[in-house]
Design an enzyme around this catalytic site. Structure first.
Site, PDB file in Angstrom:
ATOM      1  N   LYS A  28     -12.108  43.829  41.320  1.00  7.71           N
ATOM      2  CA  LYS A  28     -11.008  44.331  40.503  1.00  7.71           C
ATOM      3  C   LYS A  28     -11.409  44.252  39.036  1.00  7.71           C
ATOM      4  O   LYS A  28     -11.780  43.184  38.539  1.00  7.71           O
ATOM      5  CB  LYS A  28      -9.760  43.480  40.743  1.00  7.71           C
ATOM      6  CG  LYS A  28      -8.544  43.975  39.985  1.00  7.71           C
ATOM      7  CD  LYS A  28      -7.325  43.170  40.389  1.00  7.71           C
ATOM      8  CE  LYS A  28      -7.100  41.974  39.531  1.00  7.71           C
ATOM      9  NZ  LYS A  28      -6.494  42.238  38.231  1.00  7.71           N
TER      10      LYS A  28
ATOM     11  N   THR B 295       3.420  38.725  40.895  1.00  9.67           N
ATOM     12  CA  THR B 295       3.490  37.464  41.643  1.00  9.67           C
ATOM     13  C   THR B 295       3.706  36.258  40.718  1.00  9.67           C
ATOM     14  O   THR B 295       3.925  35.153  41.193  1.00  9.67           O
ATOM     15  CB  THR B 295       2.206  37.255  42.477  1.00  9.67           C
ATOM     16  OG1 THR B 295       1.083  37.612  41.677  1.00  9.67           O
ATOM     17  CG2 THR B 295       2.217  38.112  43.718  1.00  9.67           C
TER      18      THR B 295
ATOM     19  N   ARG C 192      -9.077  33.421  39.795  1.00  4.93           N
ATOM     20  CA  ARG C 192      -9.532  32.102  39.345  1.00  4.93           C
ATOM     21  C   ARG C 192     -10.054  31.163  40.419  1.00  4.93           C
ATOM     22  O   ARG C 192     -11.022  30.428  40.164  1.00  4.93           O
ATOM     23  CB  ARG C 192      -8.419  31.433  38.522  1.00  4.93           C
ATOM     24  CG  ARG C 192      -8.262  32.090  37.163  1.00  4.93           C
ATOM     25  CD  ARG C 192      -6.955  31.759  36.504  1.00  4.93           C
ATOM     26  NE  ARG C 192      -5.845  32.453  37.160  1.00  4.93           N
ATOM     27  CZ  ARG C 192      -4.577  32.342  36.785  1.00  4.93           C
ATOM     28  NH1 ARG C 192      -4.254  31.569  35.772  1.00  4.93           N
ATOM     29  NH2 ARG C 192      -3.634  33.015  37.428  1.00  4.93           N
TER      30      ARG C 192
ATOM     31  N   ASN D 138       3.276  62.473  32.412  1.00  3.42           N
ATOM     32  CA  ASN D 138       2.101  63.207  31.941  1.00  3.42           C
ATOM     33  C   ASN D 138       0.989  62.268  31.466  1.00  3.42           C
ATOM     34  O   ASN D 138      -0.199  62.519  31.694  1.00  3.42           O
ATOM     35  CB  ASN D 138       2.537  64.154  30.809  1.00  3.42           C
ATOM     36  CG  ASN D 138       1.455  65.138  30.465  1.00  3.42           C
ATOM     37  OD1 ASN D 138       0.917  65.815  31.346  1.00  3.42           O
ATOM     38  ND2 ASN D 138       1.087  65.192  29.189  1.00  3.42           N
TER      39      ASN D 138
ATOM     40  N   ASP E  13      -7.335  47.877  37.819  1.00  3.20           N
ATOM     41  CA  ASP E  13      -5.980  47.312  37.759  1.00  3.20           C
ATOM     42  C   ASP E  13      -5.471  47.304  36.323  1.00  3.20           C
ATOM     43  O   ASP E  13      -5.425  46.261  35.676  1.00  3.20           O
ATOM     44  CB  ASP E  13      -6.017  45.897  38.360  1.00  3.20           C
ATOM     45  CG  ASP E  13      -4.648  45.248  38.409  1.00  3.20           C
ATOM     46  OD1 ASP E  13      -3.633  45.972  38.479  1.00  3.20           O
ATOM     47  OD2 ASP E  13      -4.588  44.002  38.373  1.00  3.20           O
TER      48      ASP E  13
ATOM     49  N   GLN F   5       0.836  31.420  38.962  1.00  2.00           N
ATOM     50  CA  GLN F   5       1.203  32.169  40.157  1.00  2.00           C
ATOM     51  C   GLN F   5       2.307  31.391  40.880  1.00  2.00           C
ATOM     52  O   GLN F   5       2.062  30.365  41.504  1.00  2.00           O
ATOM     53  CB  GLN F   5      -0.005  32.370  41.091  1.00  2.00           C
ATOM     54  CG  GLN F   5      -1.093  33.271  40.513  1.00  2.00           C
ATOM     55  CD  GLN F   5      -0.715  34.748  40.498  1.00  2.00           C
ATOM     56  OE1 GLN F   5       0.448  35.112  40.636  1.00  2.00           O
ATOM     57  NE2 GLN F   5      -1.705  35.606  40.299  1.00  2.00           N
TER      58      GLN F   5
ATOM     59  N   LYS G   2      -2.477  48.673  35.627  1.00  3.20           N
ATOM     60  CA  LYS G   2      -1.006  48.648  35.765  1.00  3.20           C
ATOM     61  C   LYS G   2      -0.331  49.670  34.859  1.00  3.20           C
ATOM     62  O   LYS G   2       0.493  49.338  34.010  1.00  3.20           O
ATOM     63  CB  LYS G   2      -0.474  47.244  35.483  1.00  3.20           C
ATOM     64  CG  LYS G   2      -0.983  46.207  36.457  1.00  3.20           C
ATOM     65  CD  LYS G   2      -0.300  44.861  36.246  1.00  3.20           C
ATOM     66  CE  LYS G   2      -0.697  43.852  37.290  1.00  3.20           C
ATOM     67  NZ  LYS G   2      -2.122  43.511  37.318  1.00  3.20           N
TER      68      LYS G   2
ATOM     69  N   ASP H  89       4.071  54.491  32.168  1.00  2.00           N
ATOM     70  CA  ASP H  89       4.298  55.355  31.001  1.00  2.00           C
ATOM     71  C   ASP H  89       4.968  56.632  31.499  1.00  2.00           C
ATOM     72  O   ASP H  89       5.299  56.746  32.685  1.00  2.00           O
ATOM     73  CB  ASP H  89       2.945  55.647  30.326  1.00  2.00           C
ATOM     74  CG  ASP H  89       3.082  55.866  28.825  1.00  2.00           C
ATOM     75  OD1 ASP H  89       4.052  56.533  28.412  1.00  2.00           O
ATOM     76  OD2 ASP H  89       2.230  55.374  28.069  1.00  2.00           O
TER      77      ASP H  89
HETATM   78  O1  C5P Z   1      -6.649  34.333  39.033  1.00  5.73           O
HETATM   79  P1  C5P Z   1      -5.683  34.928  40.018  1.00  5.73           P
HETATM   80  O2  C5P Z   1      -6.120  34.773  41.459  1.00  5.73           O
HETATM   81  O3  C5P Z   1      -4.263  34.502  39.780  1.00  5.73           O
HETATM   82  O4  C5P Z   1      -5.771  36.487  39.711  1.00  5.73           O
HETATM   83  C1  C5P Z   1      -4.913  37.417  40.290  1.00  5.73           C
HETATM   84  C2  C5P Z   1      -5.234  38.746  39.713  1.00  5.73           C
HETATM   85  O5  C5P Z   1      -4.381  39.703  40.303  1.00  5.73           O
HETATM   86  C3  C5P Z   1      -5.048  38.845  38.207  1.00  5.73           C
HETATM   87  O6  C5P Z   1      -6.107  39.631  37.700  1.00  5.73           O
HETATM   88  C4  C5P Z   1      -3.729  39.566  38.014  1.00  5.73           C
HETATM   89  O7  C5P Z   1      -3.758  40.420  36.898  1.00  5.73           O
HETATM   90  C5  C5P Z   1      -3.636  40.390  39.307  1.00  5.73           C
HETATM   91  N1  C5P Z   1      -2.307  40.712  39.783  1.00  5.73           N
HETATM   92  C6  C5P Z   1      -1.302  39.781  40.014  1.00  5.73           C
HETATM   93  N2  C5P Z   1      -0.061  40.173  40.422  1.00  5.73           N
HETATM   94  C7  C5P Z   1       0.181  41.461  40.653  1.00  5.73           C
HETATM   95  C8  C5P Z   1      -0.835  42.415  40.445  1.00  5.73           C
HETATM   96  C9  C5P Z   1      -2.074  42.000  40.030  1.00  5.73           C
HETATM   97  O8  C5P Z   1      -1.547  38.587  39.872  1.00  5.73           O
HETATM   98  N3  C5P Z   1       1.370  41.837  41.106  1.00  5.73           N
END
Ligand code: C5P
Length: 225
Positions: free
Chosen positions: A33, A115, A205, A68, A60, A184, A62, A65
């Protein structure tokens, strides 16, 4: 049982550290990603780097907007050859439709609720339905308007599969092999995510900050078996 693929979040600050990580995980990981940290720092070169190592890219960024503008961004993502892109489902049906009608395009993965959100943060952001209902509503908007998959917490995955069937692809971040107590708030283990129906898990991480990232991946892949 269905297959659950691992996507490693390359949340690093430079091409050099991203390449170091890809090399450490050589042969173990197919999907990477590239998110807003690395992309803002290094731009499309980050995507090229993953492709150079024969990986597939989940871009990713996200997007959220007007239709267009997001369509234009997805068109450029397609030109870079990425496998998938993320866009916020709260961007609405017209935004999704505009992207879905592109002839050559990456898979469109719709973000439901991050999340890192819990009920309180969702409420404070103005959403009044609660996490469960809001995720269900956004997922339905996604599926009706051309999204190829939905990004959600594994905690909602089971119910979404029950409603929409196995054809709905689910991408679940918020995976923690062991409780890390970070931002998280709705995290589960890889095995729990798989059992809930996740087709892809996104892990950052716990791998990229591990002393031994290859061993961390090995443990996750073992847990997914
Ligand atoms: O380090 P960690 O495992 O928390 O990373 C999760 C990754 O997933 C991050 O890059 C975060 O931007 C992404 N992400 C998220 N929740 C979402 C979509 C993407 O944590 N709904």
């Amino acid at each position: 049982m269905h297959k659950t693929e691992l996507i490693v979040a390359l949340d690093t600050d430079s091409l050099k550290s991203a390449e170091g990580m890809i090399e450490k995980l050589k042969g173990q990981v197919k999907y990477f990603k590239v998110g807003s940290v690395l992309f803002t720092a290094e731009g499309p070169a980050a995507v090229d780097l993953v492709h150079k190592h024969d990986g597939k890219v989940f871009l990713d960024l996200k997007f959220h907007d007007i239709p267009n503008t997001v369509k234009g961004a997805v068109k450029h993502a397609a030109a870079m050859g990425v496998y998938s892109v993320s866009l916020h489902l709260s961007g609405g049906a017209d935004m999704l439709k505009a992207c879905a009608e592109l002839e050559k395009r990456p898979k469109l993965w719709g973000i439901t609720i991050l999340t890192s959100f819990d009920e309180y943060t969702l409420f404070r952001s103005g959403f009044r339905g609660g996490i469960d209902k809001t995720v269900k509503l956004l997922a339905a908007i996604g599926l009706e308007n051309g999204a190829d998959g939905v990004v959600c917490s594994p905690l909602e995955a089971h119910r979404l599969k029950a409603i929409h069937g196995a054809d709905l692809k689910l991408i679940t971040p918020g995976i923690r092999p062991a409780a890390l107590g970070d931002d998280q708030k709705r995290a589960v283990t890889p095995a729990q995510a798989k059992a809930a129906g996740a087709d892809f898990i996104v892990v950052g991480r716990p791998i990229i900050a591990a002393k031994d990232p290859a061993a961390a991946v090995e443990a996750i892949l073992e847990d997914l078996k």
